[in-house]
Write a protein that holds these residues in place. Structure first.
Motif, mmCIF file in Angstrom:
data_model
loop_
_atom_site.group_PDB
_atom_site.id
_atom_site.type_symbol
_atom_site.label_atom_id
_atom_site.label_comp_id
_atom_site.label_asym_id
_atom_site.label_seq_id
_atom_site.Cartn_x
_atom_site.Cartn_y
_atom_site.Cartn_z
ATOM 1 N N THR A 364 0.843 -1.194 0.000
ATOM 2 C CA THR A 364 0.000 0.000 0.000
ATOM 3 C C THR A 364 0.876 1.243 0.000
ATOM 4 O OG1 THR A 364 -0.138 -0.019 2.410
ATOM 5 C CG2 THR A 364 -1.880 -1.163 1.195
ATOM 6 N N GLN A 365 0.339 2.322 -0.535
ATOM 7 C CA GLN A 365 1.073 3.579 -0.602
ATOM 8 C C GLN A 365 0.075 4.713 -0.740
ATOM 9 O OE1 GLN A 365 1.948 1.745 -4.850
ATOM 10 N NE2 GLN A 365 3.461 3.243 -4.333
ATOM 11 N N SER A 366 0.564 5.918 -0.717
ATOM 12 C CA SER A 366 -0.307 7.086 -0.860
ATOM 13 C C SER A 366 0.456 8.173 -1.604
ATOM 14 C CB SER A 366 -0.753 7.606 0.515
ATOM 15 O OG SER A 366 -1.574 8.752 0.369
ATOM 16 N N GLY A 369 -2.303 12.457 -1.382
ATOM 17 C CA GLY A 369 -3.428 12.257 -0.479
ATOM 18 C C GLY A 369 -4.403 11.193 -0.935
ATOM 19 N N ILE A 370 -3.993 10.353 -1.900
ATOM 20 C CA ILE A 370 -4.878 9.310 -2.435
ATOM 21 C C ILE A 370 -4.285 7.953 -2.095
ATOM 22 C CG2 ILE A 370 -5.926 8.354 -4.519
ATOM 23 C CD1 ILE A 370 -5.559 11.178 -5.774
ATOM 24 N N ASP A 371 -5.074 7.116 -1.429
ATOM 25 C CA ASP A 371 -4.597 5.784 -1.047
ATOM 26 C C ASP A 371 -4.556 4.871 -2.260
ATOM 27 O OD1 ASP A 371 -4.341 6.505 1.612
ATOM 28 O OD2 ASP A 371 -6.406 5.904 2.103
ATOM 29 N N MET A 372 -3.490 4.051 -2.321
ATOM 30 C CA MET A 372 -3.305 3.145 -3.445
ATOM 31 C C MET A 372 -2.764 1.815 -2.952
ATOM 32 S SD MET A 372 -1.451 5.705 -6.191
ATOM 33 C CE MET A 372 -2.098 7.357 -6.524
ATOM 34 N N MET A 389 -6.556 2.508 -6.909
ATOM 35 C CA MET A 389 -6.654 3.643 -6.004
ATOM 36 C C MET A 389 -8.116 4.008 -5.812
ATOM 37 S SD MET A 389 -5.690 4.455 -9.256
ATOM 38 C CE MET A 389 -3.931 4.546 -8.969
ATOM 39 N N GLN A 418 2.352 8.505 -9.337
ATOM 40 C CA GLN A 418 2.623 9.736 -8.595
ATOM 41 C C GLN A 418 1.962 10.951 -9.236
ATOM 42 O OE1 GLN A 418 6.792 10.294 -7.737
ATOM 43 N NE2 GLN A 418 7.066 8.169 -7.079
ATOM 44 N N ARG A 421 -3.770 12.676 -9.452
ATOM 45 C CA ARG A 421 -4.166 13.655 -8.435
ATOM 46 C C ARG A 421 -5.491 14.300 -8.822
ATOM 47 N NH1 ARG A 421 -3.381 18.561 -10.714
ATOM 48 N NH2 ARG A 421 -1.783 18.736 -12.366
#
Length: 488
Positions: A364-366, A369-372, A389, A418, A421
């Motif tokens: 998991t990553q972000s 400000g969006i969780d993925m 996401m 990345q 957005r």
């Protein structure tokens, strides 16, 4: 805008995020046009049809709406189409029948019918026609398919192409039946037989001529569509109406002969000025509401997100996904999926819809400000980098595919993630609408000088001649109206 026609330069099919809307109902000779969220099937069906036909049409109608980008709302165009349909129904001896005609928000040049009196035309075909008789020819042809009971014979068929197809079948393990987005890429209408097409041509010409429209318009417009198909094939390969209604020279000549046999040399209505007034301002090409491509960027004005793909990728937006292809055999597919809000993204990624997923690679990553959640997958021939996401309750997916993994491939996929957005005002300002504008020829104008007004668009001058059924060097008539496609 880069490209006017749809499709990849190397002939791959791009598969847009879906937008559901209400439908336009056009009833018998007493024209009523209204918008509703979920209209019932027609209360009266064409003579000779079965009640079951209405059930079939009602069941398939929402799928067609979704597969073709929603309903296109344009009051002048709707009223114009309604009037044509009313006259055609009277000429077809079905003045009391209700046909539900929907204008689809798609640039594809297409028209088709479903059992139960459901008729569909795209705004793409409205933009290509130049007078009421040409559109009447298309609508009469589709009404004939229904009255001749041809529409009942249509079945679903799949239209995918090499890389995109491999991405779908490879990632989804060769079984897409449980995935809604993959299923939507397969929503299409099957082709009629050659005899059915010729029968519908004959009946349609009869309906159109009896309704007072120029019966030669059928042959004329088949020729225009054939030219447009060739124009589109320069980058995409022909699709839409011409793929299931092939305009062979023999078919065009048969339409000419049929019109002459039935109606002689009678000069019937074309109403070019009235038609062009009804489609002035019509959106041309991809709809901004379904997302816009600006170079390597995709900007969705409705859902308010944007992303950028790596150098070397060419993006195309179509019915259920945004697809990019790089010249070195890489591809990326961006789409959406229906995922319950309480399901973690990592769990969804591991839920079995991806063939060859390496479960231990899921992380998991972000970004922004969006969780993925992302992971790796591999099949016999393809290596995948897959990410999902969640934004405003909707789950989106990136599927990068390559023959083999590499540092450059990984960096490109990561950079794309990345870049995902929310849009800002500066992003939305980059989206330009392309629309049909109607101009009046002046003394001294020629087809070439009017075509120059579209020189700022890719292959714009060539497109001008096709949409106006002209050729380079042709004269134009002072005071007569012509179509140009412009940025707004």
């Amino acid at each position: 805008m880069g490209q006017i026609s749809r499709g990849f330069r190397n002939g791959l099919l791009a598969v847009s995020l879906l937008a559901l809307s209400g439908c336009t109902v056009l009833t018998g000779p007493n024209v009523a046009v209204r918008q509703t969220g979920d209209n019932p099937a027609p209360t009266v069906v064409p003579e000779g049809t079965d009640p079951e036909d209405v059930v079939i049409g009602r069941r398939e109608h929402p799928r067609i709406i979704a597969a073709y980008g929603g309903v296109y709302s344009d009051r002048p165009a709707e009223i114009m189409v309604a009037r044509i349909v009313s006259r055609l129904l009277a000429a077809a001896n079905q003045p009391n029948a209700q046909f539900q005609v929907t204008i689809l928000d798609s640039s594809e040049v297409n028209a088709f019918a479903l059992p139960g009196g459901y008729i569909y035309v795209t705004r793409g075909i409205l933009a290509l026609a130049s007078d009421t008789s040409e559109l009447a020819a298309v609508l009469a042809h589709e009404i004939a398919h229904v009255t001749l009971r041809h529409a009942r014979a249509r079945t679903d068929r799949t239209r995918t192409t090499e890389i995109v197809d491999r991405v779908i079948t490879g990632v989804f393990g060769g079984d897409t039946s449980t995935d809604a987005t993959a299923n939507r890429t397969r929503e299409s209408m099957a082709a009629f037989s050659q005899n059915q097409e010729l029968d519908a041509d004959r009946e349609g010409i009869k309906f159109s001529g009896k309704a007072g429209y120029d019966p030669q318009a059928a042959a004329r417009f088949l020729g225009v569509m054939s030219r447009f198909a060739s124009f589109s094939a320069g980058e995409a390969g022909a699709d839409g109406f011409l793929s299931s209604h092939p305009s062979t020279p023999a078919r065009i000549q048969k339409a000419v002969d049929t019109a002459r046999t039935m109606f002689g040399q009678a000069a019937l209505e074309t109403d070019r000025d009235g038609y062009l007034a009804s489609i002035a301002g019509l959106t041309f090409g991809d709809s901004p509401a379904q997302g816009s491509i600006v170079g390597r960027r995709f900007i969705h004005t409705s859902s308010k997100f944007t992303f950028t793909v790596p150098d070397g990728y060419t993006l195309q937006n179509s019915q259920s996904a945004v697809v990019g292809v790089a010249g070195d055999g890489e591809a990326v597919r961006f789409d959406s999926a229906d995922v319950q809000a309480n399901v973690p993204l990592s769990d969804y990624l591991k839920s079995g819809w991806i063939a060859g997923l390496k479960a231990d690679s899921v992380a998991t990553q972000s970004f922004n400000g969006i969780d993925m959640a992302s992971g790796l997958a591999q099949t016999d021939q393809w290596f995948f980098r897959v990410s999902v996401m969640r934004l405003d309750g909707q789950v989106y997916r990136f599927i990068f595919a390559a023959k083999a993994d590499s540092a450059r491939f990984a960096q490109g996929a990561e950079a794309t993630l990345q870049s995902f957005r929310r849009t800002e005002a500066s992003d939305l300002n980059q989206v330009r609408k392309v629309a049909v504008r109607v101009v009046t020829a002046k003394a001294g104008d020629s087809a070439d000088s009017l075509a120059h007004q579209m020189a700022g668009l890719s292959r714009g001058s060539e497109l001008f001649y096709i949409i106006n059924d002209l050729y380079p060097g042709d004269a134009v008539v002072p005071g007569e109206k012509y179509k140009v496609v412009v940025l707004q």
